[in-house]
Design an enzyme around this catalytic site. Sequence first.
Site, mmCIF file in Angstrom:
data_model
loop_
_atom_site.group_PDB
_atom_site.id
_atom_site.type_symbol
_atom_site.label_atom_id
_atom_site.label_comp_id
_atom_site.label_asym_id
_atom_site.label_seq_id
_atom_site.Cartn_x
_atom_site.Cartn_y
_atom_site.Cartn_z
ATOM 1 C CE LYS C 95 -3.971 1.923 2.603
ATOM 2 N NZ LYS C 95 -4.835 1.730 3.780
ATOM 3 C CB SER C 170 -8.014 3.962 2.974
ATOM 4 O OG SER C 170 -7.128 3.231 3.814
ATOM 5 C CB SER C 194 -8.230 0.977 5.777
ATOM 6 O OG SER C 194 -8.914 2.196 5.892
#
Lengths: 520, 98, 518
Positions: C95, C170, C194
């Site tokens: 990420k 997210s 997330s």
Amino acid sequence: MSTRTSAGPDRTVPYDDLLTRYEPVLGLEVHVELGTATKMFCGCATGFGAEPNTQTCPVCLGLPGALPVVNRTAVESAIRIGLALNCGIAEWCRFARKNYFYPDMPKNFQTSQYDEPIAVDGWLDVEVPPREGVDEEPFTYRVEIERAHMEEDTGKSTHVGGSTGRIHGASHSLVDYNRAGIPLIEIVTKPLTGAGERAPEVARAYVGALRDLLRALDVSDVKMEQGSLRCDANVSLMPTGAERFGTRTETKNVNSLRSVERAVRYEMTRHAAVLDAGESILQETRHWHEDTGITTSGRPKSDADDYRYFPEPDLVPVAPTREDVERLRATLPENPAERRRRLQEEWGYSDLEMRDVVNAGAVEVIEATVAVGASPAAARKWWMGELARRAKTAGEDGSAVGLLDLGVTPAHVAELDDLVTSGRLNDSMARQTLDGVLAGEGSPTEVADARGLELVQDDGALQAAVDEVLAENPDVVEKIRGGKVQAVGALIGQVMKKMRGQADAGRARQLILDTLGVQG
Amino acid sequence: MSNLSREDVAHVAMLARIQLEDAELDRLAAQLDQIVDWVGQVGEVASADVPPMSHPMPLANVTRPDEVRDSLTVEQALANAPQAQDDRFAVPRILDEE
Amino acid sequence: MSDPTTHAASGAGAADADLTRLTAVEMADRLAAGALTSVELTQAHLDRIERIDPTLNAFLLVDAEGALATAREVDAARAAGEQLPRLAGVPVAVKDIACTQGLTTTAGSRMLEDFVPPYDATVVARIRQARMPILGKTNMDEFAMGSSTEHSAFGPTRNPWDLDRIPGGSGGGSSAAVAAYLAPLAIGSDTGGSIRQPAAVTGTVGTKPTYGAVSRYGIIALASSLDQIGPCARTVADAALLHEVIAGHDPMDSTSVDAPVPDVVGAAGTTDLSGLRVGVVREISGSDQGFQPGVQARFDEALDALRDLGAEITEVSCPHFAYAMAAYYLILPSEASSNLARYDAMRYGRRVTPDGSPSAEQVMGASRDAGFGDEVKRRIILGTYALSSGYYDAYYGQAQKVRTLIARDFEAAFEQVDVLVSPTAPTTAFRIGDKTEDPMAMYLNDIATIPANLAGVPGMSVPSGTADEDGLPAGLQILAPAMQDQRLYAVGAALEARLRERQGGYVIEQAPEIEVRA
Ligand SMILES: [Mg+2]
Ligand SMILES: [Zn+2]
């Protein structure tokens, strides 16, 4: 956002005059840079004067993702400072974030302590020296300490494009973050009342005493000129007899002991003028100007001073065990003021002698010299006399250096003194020996040996010289025999000359008198 | 009743150093007023005797030894700087304080 | 979970498709056996990324060169007979919230468009130590603020199940990459769900470990007391392997827990849950909470499956969970407002200079206005407000008390049961654009995941099946007491095996083949 409105200097009133109507209240905030090897929250080195931005890392540059880890030694130093200031040490405390934007602060928050400082409620007794012709005794004042807490320093900005490197008129600034994150201890006093006309001197004496204490604790190099000890002075006046404090101003940038006293004195005279005119003091920061001896308006207290403190979520609480605190207490040095009194007594110095020694910063070196065998009188004589004189011009191009930077050790001085008292060297030979030690030729004994410096102990050579001199000066001999014993001095010089200085002048005098059969 | 006025939002945006345009301010103020009203329900539950919890794990005294670690090089430190000069970060003129 | 066969989609002729459809466990086994090289495996993923990702937008950056370099080193080391870590040579996606030395790291923000970190996050360093090729950096909501990845400054990521839908957020980039076989494993971060919510809506597995179990050093902070890093995978066993790589004490993170990592890999072999006490949290489960029927139906079936496996199901109540959302939307913005203050365009980041001769203050204001998206500004302003003088006690202070109450709810619940379960998210993936104008509606996605972050306990989402009404995947959330992360893997693995038996494969295998868009 500058709110400077009035041009020209502020009005002031004469100092002595204001004291008839107002009572000063002081609050002193001192920031001390700790002398730890690394920063408060990262492993970057802290050395002063490194090339710009060479002592930075993701943590102290506030890079995305970086996290702080507390320096254990900094916490221990904070606790020791707290203990030395007679504070209570928190059993549990935290760091907080103080949020405000400023380009020299990498994270735009300062990691500090807010409502949970590590040390609270202490005191420090300070002595204000007697005023010449006014006081017999020094004035002792107990400074109440509110708190001592841990925080971190900011980076350093240089302002470019203005006339004098100052912030006003600069086109832009250049920031070096080497200083960002260096551990600071902020020591805050309670409001100091009752010092009256001595308030400026109390402020100075406090900062001086604190400096000595921190130096004795060996936690900081406490160099005000390099900013490792910085003082902000809060000053307010209240009408004599009033119960509520007046509005205060906070004078920043006060970086010498003398300036602390002058800045407080100046602010008192400025406040009084404002109050006398029926106006009120604006709560603001003031800047101290060493050159002109005045303060100027800085930034008013405003809504923007909403620091939005909250507990630092990237750090966990500091909870010193009572065992840790006691272990640290055991490492505390003697209080510098008490220590001074003790040494003066041990050494038998007069008040004046002791004050000179303290002012010359020679207490430690004399103590060390006595410790290796010299008499206190001799140690003082050498360090405060010959060595102090040489230190004044020993630097490159004749500048002054510190006593400890001369290259002469306490052991050297003790040895030299021993050579004199044992009768091997006279004063002039001792000075020559010192020249050799300073030139790096070795210890005093080595120098004296190498240079062949030694008083002639054998009276034979000396007696021969005396006889020669007496024969050459029949007129002087006549005078001496006639009762003018002081005329012997003229002959001693000639004897010493014949001995090329390698004789004890006292012994020469004795031999002259003995030879002439005259009582000295 | 409005919890959060447009002026409040403008003030807070100033504290947060976000220079909002008027239209943006209007839109955010309306949304934030609604959100603040909703989050305000935290006031309904916890009483004075409930201690605040700032951290999920009960750790204390996490420290490191005072040992120097490598810093970045000055080139690394300045690599992302929008502007640099003389090995320093160049920033616009600073108002206010010295 | 010792099925030695691959579950490659039949008829997918290309060799790359075959390789990308292996589980990470299978990849590791084949690499170890010398039946596969890391270069082949890594190249297969890079090829698929090149083909599929222009459609999905799961990656913000692909580091083909770096990934292949690592792969070549691993292959050479293996050829030389070196003893290698279990996942050596198995590629991974990271990420874009984790700093990678020399690789642009943006956190999905215009502000950090060109930011190249001079250091690796600890998690990244551990991945490098494990010798896993890093394929690239995955898309995310800007600074991890969002539940749909629509708040990325670099365009939304699409859900591999339905390209018009969100992949969750997210960490939508990581979960979409894993779901679409662009990477077998990925790193996520979970502040309020997330990792878990994207896992649920993409039919994948995601774990938020115990707070402090994985280092946050080098992870771009959203809310320091809530953030936690974890693995994204297609199977529970795969997730366990990555969990093991990244977990463990880190002296660079003061909030890192100095305790042994629980045996998550061992636990992921669990097939029997006899005697396990499972609690259903009333406040975040059940149709009366407004959960989508298909989500609810799969949840109820999952409870039956757990019962079949020997677990004992009871209902528990956590009364203060009702206030979790409100507390979360005070604590997160407050901490975020402070964490994001450093993005001021002085030392790094995008600098916007207004006309004239602006001051530093004006440049900061303009840069932050231009560099941050709406959701970020909203939360910074909300957090600044909640911390400001006069409001602290009513908002931030009060939210911290609610946090205590929620932690107490968990404590009480864990006295009665070993794990708690709920649906991970109230609905399946919604359509892109559906909730962007209504921040409050977006926030409600995380209603079931947020309590774990507030209390610091670990949580996992495992696929529970697909909803009848839309054919989209739903997730089951498992929560365990702090430092008992292995329980998540035990329950997750047993449930996964049971559903796989019943449905003839992993839920993810029901995903349609992605139609590449021009
Ligand atoms: Mg301070
Ligand atoms: Zn550093």
